[in-house]
Enzyme design. Sequence first.
Site, short mmCIF file in Angstrom:
data_model
loop_
_atom_site.label_atom_id
_atom_site.label_comp_id
_atom_site.label_asym_id
_atom_site.label_seq_id
_atom_site.Cartn_x
_atom_site.Cartn_y
_atom_site.Cartn_z
N GLN A 190 0.84 -1.20 0.00
CA GLN A 190 0.00 0.00 0.00
C GLN A 190 0.87 1.24 0.00
O GLN A 190 1.89 1.29 0.70
CB GLN A 190 -0.90 0.01 1.25
CG GLN A 190 -1.96 -1.05 1.27
CD GLN A 190 -3.01 -0.85 0.18
OE1 GLN A 190 -2.97 0.10 -0.61
NE2 GLN A 190 -3.96 -1.76 0.10
N SER A 192 0.46 3.89 1.50
CA SER A 192 0.58 4.46 2.85
C SER A 192 1.64 3.75 3.69
O SER A 192 1.93 4.18 4.79
CB SER A 192 -0.76 4.33 3.59
OG SER A 192 -1.02 2.95 3.86
N ARG A 193 2.20 2.66 3.17
CA ARG A 193 3.18 1.79 3.86
C ARG A 193 2.52 0.88 4.88
O ARG A 193 3.20 0.06 5.50
CB ARG A 193 4.33 2.56 4.56
CG ARG A 193 4.91 3.72 3.80
CD ARG A 193 5.33 3.38 2.41
NE ARG A 193 6.46 2.45 2.36
CZ ARG A 193 6.91 1.89 1.25
NH1 ARG A 193 6.32 2.13 0.12
NH2 ARG A 193 7.92 1.07 1.29
N LEU A 194 1.22 1.04 5.10
CA LEU A 194 0.52 0.08 5.97
C LEU A 194 0.04 -1.05 5.06
O LEU A 194 -1.11 -1.04 4.61
CB LEU A 194 -0.64 0.74 6.71
CG LEU A 194 -0.25 1.65 7.87
CD1 LEU A 194 -1.48 2.09 8.65
CD2 LEU A 194 0.72 0.93 8.83
#
Length: 214
Positions: A190, A192-194
Site C-alpha cells: 500500500q 501508505s506503507r501500511l
Amino acid sequence: MSEWLKAYRENHADFDQPSAIDALPADPFAAFSLWFDAAVNAQEQEANACVLSTTNAELQTSSRVLYLKELVEQQFVFYTNYSSHKGQELLLNPKASLLFFWPQLMRQVRIEGRVQQIDAAISDAYFASRPRESQLGAWASHQSSELASRAELIARFEAYDTQFPEVVPRPPHWGGFALAPSYLEFWQGQPSRLHERRAYELSQNEWKSKLLNP
Ligand SMILES: Cc1cc2nc3c(=O)[nH]c(=O)nc-3n(C[C@H](O)[C@H](O)[C@H](O)COP(=O)(O)O)c2cc1C
C-alpha cells in the site's frame, strides 16, 4: 492525532479504506485465480513465473524460477526434470513452496504444501503439445549435472533430432509435479506503507483465513 498524521491520512486513502485484501474470496484458490488474472490483465511480465524452494537432506534450501503451468483441482502444476537438483530434492522431501511476485500490482503470493508427481498420461499430453525444440531440449539437457562444454549439449540435441525424426516421446525423467497447498498468503503493498496480508490455512479439511501484521 498529530498534524502530520492528519495530513498523511488525507493524502493516503488506503490508510483507512478497505482494499484488495478485504475483497479476497473465502476460497484461497478463487483468491489466487482472482489475483493471477489481475496480474495477467495488468500485463505483469511473466505473470506465471514463480520461485520454487526445496530443501535437501541437510536442510539446505534452494530456490529457482519456473513457470506455473496450471492450477487444477486445487493443485499448482509445474513441469521439470525429475532428475534435476530440484526434482531430486522434491522426491526426497515433498514439502516445498512457490512464490509469486507481481510488482506492478505490489502483490506477493506465498504458497506452501506438498508435491507429488502427476499422472504420466497428463505429462505425456503436455509434452506432446510443446514445440519440437523444447521436446529435444528435454532429452538433451541432463539438467543440473555438470556440462563439459556447450558442444556436448549441442551434440546431444543433434543426436536426438536424428533419433526422433517425427514424434518426440516424453523422456521418462521429465514431467509434472503438483503442489497441494496447506498454506497460502496474499500480500498487498500500500502506498501508505501500511501493507496488508491475509493468510489461508488448511485445518481439518477446512480453509480458514486471517489477517497478519504486515
Ligand atoms: C523465467 C524462467 C522460467 C523457467 N521455467 C522453468 C520451468 O518451467 N521448468 C524448469 O525445470 N526450469 C525452469 N527454469 C529454469 C530454472 O530456474 C532452473 O535453472 C532449472 O530448472 C534448474 O534448476 P535446479 O538445478 O535447481 O533443478 C526457468 C527459469 C526462468 C528464469
